[in-house]
Scaffold this motif. Structure first.
Motif, mmCIF file in Angstrom:
data_model
loop_
_atom_site.group_PDB
_atom_site.id
_atom_site.type_symbol
_atom_site.label_atom_id
_atom_site.label_comp_id
_atom_site.label_asym_id
_atom_site.label_seq_id
_atom_site.Cartn_x
_atom_site.Cartn_y
_atom_site.Cartn_z
ATOM 1 N N SER A 84 0.823 -1.216 0.000
ATOM 2 C CA SER A 84 0.000 0.000 0.000
ATOM 3 C C SER A 84 0.853 1.259 0.000
ATOM 4 C CB SER A 84 -0.927 0.003 1.226
ATOM 5 O OG SER A 84 -0.168 -0.046 2.431
ATOM 6 N N ALA A 85 2.135 1.125 0.430
ATOM 7 C CA ALA A 85 3.012 2.304 0.490
ATOM 8 C C ALA A 85 3.414 2.784 -0.898
ATOM 9 C CB ALA A 85 4.267 1.970 1.298
ATOM 10 N N LEU A 86 3.270 1.919 -1.909
ATOM 11 C CA LEU A 86 3.724 2.281 -3.247
ATOM 12 C C LEU A 86 3.023 3.527 -3.778
ATOM 13 C CD1 LEU A 86 3.952 -1.252 -4.909
ATOM 14 C CD2 LEU A 86 5.801 0.125 -3.956
ATOM 15 N N SER B 5 9.885 7.630 -5.302
ATOM 16 C CA SER B 5 10.488 6.488 -5.992
ATOM 17 C C SER B 5 10.914 6.868 -7.403
ATOM 18 C CB SER B 5 9.503 5.319 -6.039
ATOM 19 O OG SER B 5 9.127 4.922 -4.739
ATOM 20 N N LEU B 6 10.066 7.610 -8.105
ATOM 21 C CA LEU B 6 10.389 8.026 -9.473
ATOM 22 C C LEU B 6 11.541 9.026 -9.487
ATOM 23 C CD1 LEU B 6 6.790 8.424 -10.978
ATOM 24 C CD2 LEU B 6 8.380 6.512 -11.256
ATOM 25 N N MET B 7 11.640 9.850 -8.453
ATOM 26 C CA MET B 7 12.743 10.806 -8.362
ATOM 27 C C MET B 7 14.092 10.103 -8.243
ATOM 28 S SD MET B 7 10.942 13.522 -5.761
ATOM 29 C CE MET B 7 12.391 14.518 -5.495
ATOM 30 N N PRO C 246 16.373 8.353 -12.080
ATOM 31 C CA PRO C 246 17.481 8.898 -12.902
ATOM 32 C C PRO C 246 18.844 8.766 -12.221
ATOM 33 C CG PRO C 246 15.627 10.420 -12.834
ATOM 34 C CD PRO C 246 15.352 9.376 -11.801
ATOM 35 N N ILE C 247 18.872 8.891 -10.897
ATOM 36 C CA ILE C 247 20.135 8.775 -10.171
ATOM 37 C C ILE C 247 20.673 7.353 -10.255
ATOM 38 C CG2 ILE C 247 21.218 8.922 -7.898
ATOM 39 C CD1 ILE C 247 19.220 11.110 -7.191
ATOM 40 N N LYS C 248 19.797 6.387 -9.962
ATOM 41 C CA LYS C 248 20.221 4.993 -9.899
ATOM 42 C C LYS C 248 20.513 4.405 -11.276
ATOM 43 C CE LYS C 248 19.667 4.179 -5.396
ATOM 44 N NZ LYS C 248 20.795 3.772 -4.518
#
Length: 317
Positions: free
Chosen positions: A225-227, A234-236, A239-241
């Motif tokens: 449910s945390a998604l 999470s989307l932010m 690009p970093i990862k």
């Protein structure tokens, strides 16, 4: 091929299965949060100490060791620093601390280790584990104090008190006990102390035991449910990862090495998703575990669905 299949079976038994069982224990209410925290402490304080000693005792301390040390630190620092400006919109110290932990820590030793073993065999796996050792040191020296800092900051705001950090409590913790294992293993290695014949059996046993003790409470803490609540964060992190760090890694290692296996392995390490330890540390220090869980789940899913297949095509086509 047969060895790769065996490794995959172990990954299912030691990683996926305890995650599933931990999740079931939570849903059935067969285990409480007190037991969950006890398992997390046992893994970080005892199992990790034994594994740190064994890992450093196995390593040869030479010039290549130092180059891997440097990369092992940078692969943590760079994504962590890039996460700081993105965390400014988080007004809650518990959320900010967890977000930064997911930036600093990546799932190198377990997930990327398996992928490189399947692709390159033992040498690829060895490169990954060497880098993972230094991420563990970085976790002990920096990430655990960072979590302690944000825990104290959160408590000060909860009681509406002026924030006066207790630096001794931040930098000295039982959760950093594994540093003793690092130091002991380092001294044994540089002094060429022979390992006892039973050493491989004990070390391998602790790897499997540590996987179960570490993964079962993570399964307990999983909340799908945390998604939806932390999808933005999470989307932010994507690009970093999955863009900035792997491209930077590939560029640098292409300039300093001609070994394609070494370059490709380091690049995949740079594209690792958020680490399981970001959840464990968030839970132990009462930060926002749900945010860390959401980032871990989404980055791991993107790695399997998009990143690793693209990497495989790039390498072999």
């Amino acid at each position: 091929m047969e060895q790769s299949n065996t490794r995959i079976i172990y990954i299912f038994i030691d990683l996926i299965l305890p995650l599933i069982i931990g999740y079931i224990l939570h849903k059935k209410k067969w285990m409480g949060i007190t037991t969950c925290n006890l398992l997390l402490k046992l893994n970080i304080r005892f199992i990790a100490t034994v594994l740190a000693l064994g890992s450093f005792w196995l390593m040869d301390i030479n010039s290549k060791f130092l180059s891997i040390l440097l990369y092992g630190i940078l692969v943590c620092i760079i994504p962590g620093l890039l996460s700081y400006p993105l965390s400014r919109h988080l007004k809650n110290p518990r959320a900010e601390g967890s977000f930064l932990l997911t930036g600093y820590l990546s799932n190198i030793g377990t997930l990327v280790g398996l992928c490189c073993f399947v692709l390159y065999g033992e040498i690829g796996f060895a490169y990954v584990q060497a880098v993972a050792i230094f991420q563990n040191i970085f976790t002990l020296l920096f990430c655990i104090p960072l979590a302690g800092y944000y825990k104290q900051l959160s408590q000060a705001r909860s009681f509406k008190a002026s924030f006066k950090p207790q630096w001794r409590d931040i930098f000295i913790s039982w959760n950093q006990l594994a540093l003793i294992g690092v130091l002991a293993g380092f001294l044994l290695s540089i002094n060429h102390v022979p390992r006892p014949t039973i050493f491989p059996v004990i070390f391998d046993s602790f790897v499997h035991i540590g996987a179960w003790i570490g993964m079962l409470p993570i399964g307990f803490l999983l909340k799908f449910s945390a998604l939806k609540f932390y999808l933005r964060e999470s989307l932010m992190m994507l690009p970093i990862k999955f863009i900035i760090l792997p491209l930077l890694t590939y560029t640098v290692f292409s300039l300093i090495s001609t070994d394609s296996l070494f370059i490709n392995t380091m690049t995949l390490i740079g594209a690792a998703p958020a680490a399981i330890n970001s959840i464990a540390i968030s839970q132990l220090y009462k930060l926002n575990t749900n945010m860390a869980t959401a980032i871990f789940m989404i980055t791991t899913a993107i790695f399997f669905i998009i990143v690793f297949p693209v990497y495989y095509i790039f390498i072999y086509l």
